[in-house]
Design a protein around this motif. Structure first.
Motif, mmCIF file in Angstrom:
data_model
loop_
_atom_site.group_PDB
_atom_site.id
_atom_site.type_symbol
_atom_site.label_atom_id
_atom_site.label_comp_id
_atom_site.label_asym_id
_atom_site.label_seq_id
_atom_site.Cartn_x
_atom_site.Cartn_y
_atom_site.Cartn_z
ATOM 1 N N CYS A 1 1.207 -0.954 0.243
ATOM 2 C CA CYS A 1 0.175 0.243 -0.088
ATOM 3 C C CYS A 1 0.672 1.158 -0.190
ATOM 4 N N CYS B 1 0.078 2.998 3.456
ATOM 5 C CA CYS B 1 0.496 2.705 5.723
ATOM 6 C C CYS B 1 1.921 1.129 4.589
ATOM 7 N N CYS C 1 -6.391 -1.511 0.604
ATOM 8 C CA CYS C 1 -6.199 -2.022 1.362
ATOM 9 C C CYS C 1 -7.222 -1.707 2.614
ATOM 10 N N CYS D 1 -6.850 -0.567 5.317
ATOM 11 C CA CYS D 1 -6.310 0.860 5.688
ATOM 12 C C CYS D 1 -7.774 1.382 5.280
ATOM 13 N N PHE E 1 -7.462 2.920 1.923
ATOM 14 C CA PHE E 1 -6.612 3.284 0.922
ATOM 15 C C PHE E 1 -6.632 2.523 -0.022
HETATM 16 ZN ZN LIG Z 1 -2.943 0.255 3.329
#
Ligand SMILES: [Zn+2]
Length: 84
Positions: A50, A53, A73, A75, A77
């Protein structure tokens, strides 16, 4: 004492790192830093983690649209990669 790597050694280190199946984000961060320091292009390796992150993207959701591959991802994103 910290040993300076040659560019070839640095490239080998990066290649060896991406040979493994599981990437670890703190290791990825180091490898990214190494690649910047030695100006080594990560190329397709960039699609493995990613952008935000640095987590391994292999567990993420992958969607393909006309021009991009979108890897979401954990996270949240969305990593977009141009399909060549
Ligand atoms: Zn991420």
């Amino acid at each position: 004492m910290k040993k300076e790597l040659s560019k070839t050694e640095a490239r080998k280190k990066i290649e060896d790192y991406f040979k493994q199946d599981n990437l670890n984000n703190s290791q990825t961060r180091k490898i990214k830093r190494l690649s910047m320091k030695y100006k080594i292009r990560l190329g397709d390796y960039r699609k493995r983690f990613c952008k935000k992150c640095l987590l391994d993207l292999k567990d993420g959701k992958i969607r393909i649209d006309k021009f991009y591959k979108i890897a979401e991802c954990k996270c949240g994103f969305k990593n977009r990669f141009k399909i060549s």
